[in-house]
Scaffold this motif. Sequence first.
Motif, PDB file in Angstrom:
ATOM      1  N   GLU A  51       0.831  -1.210   0.000  1.00  0.00           N
ATOM      2  CA  GLU A  51       0.000   0.000   0.000  1.00  0.00           C
ATOM      3  C   GLU A  51       0.863   1.256   0.000  1.00  0.00           C
ATOM      4  O   GLU A  51       0.563   2.215   0.704  1.00  0.00           O
ATOM      5  CB  GLU A  51      -0.951  -0.010   1.207  1.00  0.00           C
ATOM      6  CG  GLU A  51      -1.938  -1.157   1.192  1.00  0.00           C
ATOM      7  CD  GLU A  51      -2.917  -1.113   2.357  1.00  0.00           C
ATOM      8  OE1 GLU A  51      -3.072  -0.045   2.983  1.00  0.00           O
ATOM      9  OE2 GLU A  51      -3.530  -2.150   2.631  1.00  0.00           O
ATOM     10  N   GLY A  52       1.945   1.238  -0.746  1.00  0.00           N
ATOM     11  CA  GLY A  52       2.794   2.420  -0.876  1.00  0.00           C
ATOM     12  C   GLY A  52       3.576   2.746   0.377  1.00  0.00           C
ATOM     13  O   GLY A  52       3.964   3.897   0.585  1.00  0.00           O
ATOM     14  N   GLY A  53       3.810   1.800   1.224  1.00  0.00           N
ATOM     15  CA  GLY A  53       4.569   2.034   2.448  1.00  0.00           C
ATOM     16  C   GLY A  53       3.678   2.136   3.671  1.00  0.00           C
ATOM     17  O   GLY A  53       4.144   1.977   4.798  1.00  0.00           O
ATOM     18  N   GLN A  54       2.387   2.414   3.456  1.00  0.00           N
ATOM     19  CA  GLN A  54       1.432   2.398   4.568  1.00  0.00           C
ATOM     20  C   GLN A  54       1.336   0.966   5.100  1.00  0.00           C
ATOM     21  O   GLN A  54       1.514   0.023   4.352  1.00  0.00           O
ATOM     22  CB  GLN A  54       0.062   2.857   4.057  1.00  0.00           C
ATOM     23  CG  GLN A  54      -1.060   2.747   5.076  1.00  0.00           C
ATOM     24  CD  GLN A  54      -2.349   3.315   4.522  1.00  0.00           C
ATOM     25  OE1 GLN A  54      -2.423   4.483   4.232  1.00  0.00           O
ATOM     26  NE2 GLN A  54      -3.355   2.478   4.357  1.00  0.00           N
ATOM     27  N   MET A  55       1.078   0.837   6.392  1.00  0.00           N
ATOM     28  CA  MET A  55       0.970  -0.503   6.978  1.00  0.00           C
ATOM     29  C   MET A  55      -0.185  -1.242   6.286  1.00  0.00           C
ATOM     30  O   MET A  55      -1.323  -0.789   6.309  1.00  0.00           O
ATOM     31  CB  MET A  55       0.687  -0.392   8.477  1.00  0.00           C
ATOM     32  CG  MET A  55       0.742  -1.705   9.224  1.00  0.00           C
ATOM     33  SD  MET A  55       2.352  -2.477   9.225  1.00  0.00           S
ATOM     34  CE  MET A  55       3.295  -1.405  10.273  1.00  0.00           C
ATOM     35  N   PRO A  56       0.093  -2.370   5.637  1.00  0.00           N
ATOM     36  CA  PRO A  56      -0.948  -3.058   4.863  1.00  0.00           C
ATOM     37  C   PRO A  56      -2.059  -3.634   5.732  1.00  0.00           C
ATOM     38  O   PRO A  56      -1.854  -3.892   6.930  1.00  0.00           O
ATOM     39  CB  PRO A  56      -0.197  -4.157   4.124  1.00  0.00           C
ATOM     40  CG  PRO A  56       1.094  -4.309   4.821  1.00  0.00           C
ATOM     41  CD  PRO A  56       1.386  -3.038   5.527  1.00  0.00           C
ATOM     42  N   LEU A  57      -3.212  -3.827   5.111  1.00  0.00           N
ATOM     43  CA  LEU A  57      -4.405  -4.270   5.836  1.00  0.00           C
ATOM     44  C   LEU A  57      -4.169  -5.556   6.603  1.00  0.00           C
ATOM     45  O   LEU A  57      -4.583  -5.686   7.754  1.00  0.00           O
ATOM     46  CB  LEU A  57      -5.563  -4.459   4.842  1.00  0.00           C
ATOM     47  CG  LEU A  57      -6.897  -4.840   5.467  1.00  0.00           C
ATOM     48  CD1 LEU A  57      -7.433  -3.695   6.309  1.00  0.00           C
ATOM     49  CD2 LEU A  57      -7.907  -5.195   4.397  1.00  0.00           C
ATOM     50  N   GLN A  58      -3.481  -6.542   5.993  1.00  0.00           N
ATOM     51  CA  GLN A  58      -3.292  -7.815   6.672  1.00  0.00           C
ATOM     52  C   GLN A  58      -2.402  -7.695   7.910  1.00  0.00           C
ATOM     53  O   GLN A  58      -2.385  -8.584   8.746  1.00  0.00           O
ATOM     54  CB  GLN A  58      -2.746  -8.886   5.716  1.00  0.00           C
ATOM     55  CG  GLN A  58      -1.293  -8.738   5.328  1.00  0.00           C
ATOM     56  CD  GLN A  58      -1.114  -7.921   4.066  1.00  0.00           C
ATOM     57  OE1 GLN A  58      -1.963  -7.150   3.676  1.00  0.00           O
ATOM     58  NE2 GLN A  58       0.028  -8.087   3.414  1.00  0.00           N
ATOM     59  N   ARG A  59      -1.661  -6.589   8.023  1.00  0.00           N
ATOM     60  CA  ARG A  59      -0.851  -6.380   9.234  1.00  0.00           C
ATOM     61  C   ARG A  59      -1.534  -5.426  10.211  1.00  0.00           C
ATOM     62  O   ARG A  59      -1.173  -5.397  11.389  1.00  0.00           O
ATOM     63  CB  ARG A  59       0.527  -5.840   8.856  1.00  0.00           C
ATOM     64  CG  ARG A  59       1.375  -6.896   8.141  1.00  0.00           C
ATOM     65  CD  ARG A  59       2.802  -6.470   7.972  1.00  0.00           C
ATOM     66  NE  ARG A  59       3.452  -6.216   9.248  1.00  0.00           N
ATOM     67  CZ  ARG A  59       4.578  -5.510   9.380  1.00  0.00           C
ATOM     68  NH1 ARG A  59       5.169  -5.000   8.312  1.00  0.00           N
ATOM     69  NH2 ARG A  59       5.108  -5.330  10.566  1.00  0.00           N
ATOM     70  N   ARG A  60      -2.504  -4.644   9.734  1.00  0.00           N
ATOM     71  CA  ARG A  60      -3.243  -3.737  10.632  1.00  0.00           C
ATOM     72  C   ARG A  60      -4.267  -4.485  11.469  1.00  0.00           C
ATOM     73  O   ARG A  60      -4.606  -4.057  12.567  1.00  0.00           O
ATOM     74  CB  ARG A  60      -3.969  -2.659   9.817  1.00  0.00           C
ATOM     75  CG  ARG A  60      -3.053  -1.624   9.207  1.00  0.00           C
ATOM     76  CD  ARG A  60      -3.777  -0.353   8.824  1.00  0.00           C
ATOM     77  NE  ARG A  60      -4.888  -0.542   7.911  1.00  0.00           N
ATOM     78  CZ  ARG A  60      -4.803  -0.437   6.589  1.00  0.00           C
ATOM     79  NH1 ARG A  60      -3.644  -0.166   6.015  1.00  0.00           N
ATOM     80  NH2 ARG A  60      -5.860  -0.597   5.833  1.00  0.00           N
TER      81      ARG A  60
END
Length: 143
Positions: A51-60
């Motif tokens: 996600e462009g460096g944003q913490m990805p959904l599967q890790r959030r």
Amino acid sequence: MELNSIKPADGSKHAKRRVGRGIGSGLGKTAGRGHKGQKSRSGGYHKVGFEGGQMPLQRRLPKRGFKSLTLRFNAEITLSDLARLGLAEVDQLVLKQAGLINDLTRTVKVIQSGAITTAVKLSGVLATAGAKAAIEAAGGSVA
């Protein structure tokens, strides 16, 4: 019909799109990739879920639950299943032949659901405390 005269059906085959072959083709210069940026470069792409460096959904999202890998090797049968069999002696082979358990099953346990009136001798099959009491009350045994 001859082997050398066989052709694919009309419309089933079409020419591959050839990009980067001049202005007249309609797909020259940038070859349909637009201008600049990661997706315009050869070999430039990202991994699935990036996600462009944003913490990805599967890790959030929090981790939750557990599924045992040995669960598929365990099976349960009820007292009413045993009564329906109508056999004096029951083991895993008999249960497999009757279709009550599958071929992967290693451990079988009888649970107290339904009722049993005939005497049944269990061998190589476990039983819950309530199921064991019901089987013994009917004159059977659990080995």
